[in-house]
Motif scaffolding. Structure first.
Motif, PDB file in Angstrom:
ATOM      1  N   ALA A 235      -2.361   2.058   5.105  1.00  0.00           N
ATOM      2  CA  ALA A 235      -1.698   0.845   4.625  1.00  0.00           C
ATOM      3  C   ALA A 235      -0.183   0.987   4.585  1.00  0.00           C
ATOM      4  CB  ALA A 235      -2.232   0.484   3.243  1.00  0.00           C
ATOM      5  N   TYR A 236       0.317   2.107   4.100  1.00  0.00           N
ATOM      6  CA  TYR A 236       1.764   2.247   3.990  1.00  0.00           C
ATOM      7  C   TYR A 236       2.435   2.337   5.361  1.00  0.00           C
ATOM      8  CZ  TYR A 236       1.904   2.681  -1.077  1.00  0.00           C
ATOM      9  OH  TYR A 236       1.839   2.418  -2.421  1.00  0.00           O
ATOM     10  N   ALA A 237       1.694   2.750   6.380  1.00  0.00           N
ATOM     11  CA  ALA A 237       2.255   2.808   7.724  1.00  0.00           C
ATOM     12  C   ALA A 237       2.240   1.455   8.427  1.00  0.00           C
ATOM     13  CB  ALA A 237       1.490   3.836   8.560  1.00  0.00           C
ATOM     14  N   ASP A 238       1.512   0.490   7.879  1.00  0.00           N
ATOM     15  CA  ASP A 238       1.328  -0.804   8.548  1.00  0.00           C
ATOM     16  C   ASP A 238       2.351  -1.806   8.019  1.00  0.00           C
ATOM     17  OD1 ASP A 238       0.430  -3.069   9.819  1.00  0.00           O
ATOM     18  OD2 ASP A 238      -1.691  -2.704   9.382  1.00  0.00           O
ATOM     19  N   THR A 239       3.572  -1.711   8.513  1.00  0.00           N
ATOM     20  CA  THR A 239       4.641  -2.580   8.021  1.00  0.00           C
ATOM     21  C   THR A 239       4.462  -4.027   8.476  1.00  0.00           C
ATOM     22  OG1 THR A 239       6.015  -1.897   9.895  1.00  0.00           O
ATOM     23  CG2 THR A 239       6.304  -0.702   7.823  1.00  0.00           C
TER      24      THR A 239
END
Length: 328
Positions: A235-239
């Protein structure tokens, strides 16, 4: 009927609601929290995420990814835990403050945790305090202080709970927490609210490296589950998802405001994950909605207030709209 105490204490108390209103239509529509109703689409997890102990390197990788998301230069200042609530309960036992300044009408878990550690609770600007706690944006009011206003409070150690800041990321001071010159600034971040994955139980502390090390030691070897680590890494990588979600939540919050105003509520504030509304007959309105199987959030300190989370699918919007029409 009197509202059950469990419902007054926190959002999400569906068990208490089912007991209080057993004849309400099912399934319940829970609008009592500020959790994104459109959760992040977690990829299919590898079986090892469930069958093996979480790998320490995966946890460190998650902390590095979270540090990048929060704008923190040194990942050593970022500690992952099983939800920010776990950190709220742990920090009073590790810090030496004996008098904590906490606003009276904010997230109640902070005062509970400091009282459990035998600290005295005073007003935010009380000079007797040796540590301050601030929720920004505030829960439940949505009140937001500017970065400068927050930093003006750092003449003493300051713990800032940024559980809802993902919807207004420019307000975050996480990048400064624990950095040189800001060693007394600590920030809590929540994963589950913006990403709609509260059940993953994932949260973070940003603090000076020596305090971060103490927290890691106190949490032990496996503070976060394997599935939660995998969800956070994705999730944190999916900007792109985050950008689209910010737009969607803003539109939905405006839509909810229109619905509530249309039946006589006054909108007092909130974030794009929840709206705080006022009506003179709010207890009656809460009861009518509960009997329709819709749980909202009342407040023991002001009976005219109700907080509404966002509906998700169109069927939930229609269900809420129909129930609100009965309030006219």
């Amino acid at each position: 009927m009197a509202t059950p105490a469990a419902i007054l204490g926190h959002g999400g108390r569906l068990g208490a609601a089912r007991s209080a209103w057993p004849d309400a239509p099912k399934p319940w529509l829970d609008l009592s929290t500020g959790i994104n109703p459109w959760p992040y689409p977690v990829p299919l997890l590898a079986p090892e995420a469930w069958s093996r102990l979480p790998d320490p390197e995966s946890l460190r990788r998650l902390e590095r990814v979270a540090a990048t998301a929060f704008g923190v230069e040194d990942p050593a200042r970022v500690v992952a835990a099983a939800g920010s609530e776990a950190l709220i309960r742990l920090l009073p036992r590790l810090l030496t403050a004996r008098c904590a300044a906490i606003p009276a009408r904010t997230y109640g878990g902070h005062a509970d945790a400091w009282r459990a550690a035998d600290a005295r609770i005073v007003d935010l600007n009380d000079p007797a305090a040796d540590l301050r706690v601030l929720v920004n944006p505030d829960n439940p009011t949505g009140r937001v202080l500017s970065t400068d206003q927050v930093l003006d409070l750092t003449d003493k150690p300051l713990l800032v709970d940024e559980a809802f800041v993902d919807v207004d990321p420019a307000r975050s001071v996480a990048a400064l927490a624990g950095a040189p010159g800001r060693q007394g600034l600590m920030v809590l971040r929540s994963f589950g609210k913006f990403h709609g994955l509260a059940g993953a139980r994932l949260g973070f502390l940003v603090a000076r490296p020596d305090l971060a090390t103490r927290v890691r030691r106190a949490l032990g070897d496996w503070p976060v589950s394997g599935p939660a680590i995998a969800a956070g890494l994705a999730a944190y990588a999916d900007t792109d998802w985050a950008v689209q979600t910010l737009l969607r939540l803003a539109d939905d919050a405006a839509r909810l405001d229109d619905l509530l105003r249309g039946v006589g509520f006054t909108i007092l504030g909130g974030t794009s994950l929840f709206r705080l509304a006022r009506a003179a007959d709010a207890p009656r309105r809460f009861e009518v909605l509960a009997r329709a199987g819709i749980l909202t959030r009342p407040f023991p300190w002001d009976e005219t207030l109700i907080r509404f989370g966002l509906p998700g699918p169109q069927a939930d919007w229609l269900r809420l709209a129909n129930a609100l029409e009965s309030l006219r």
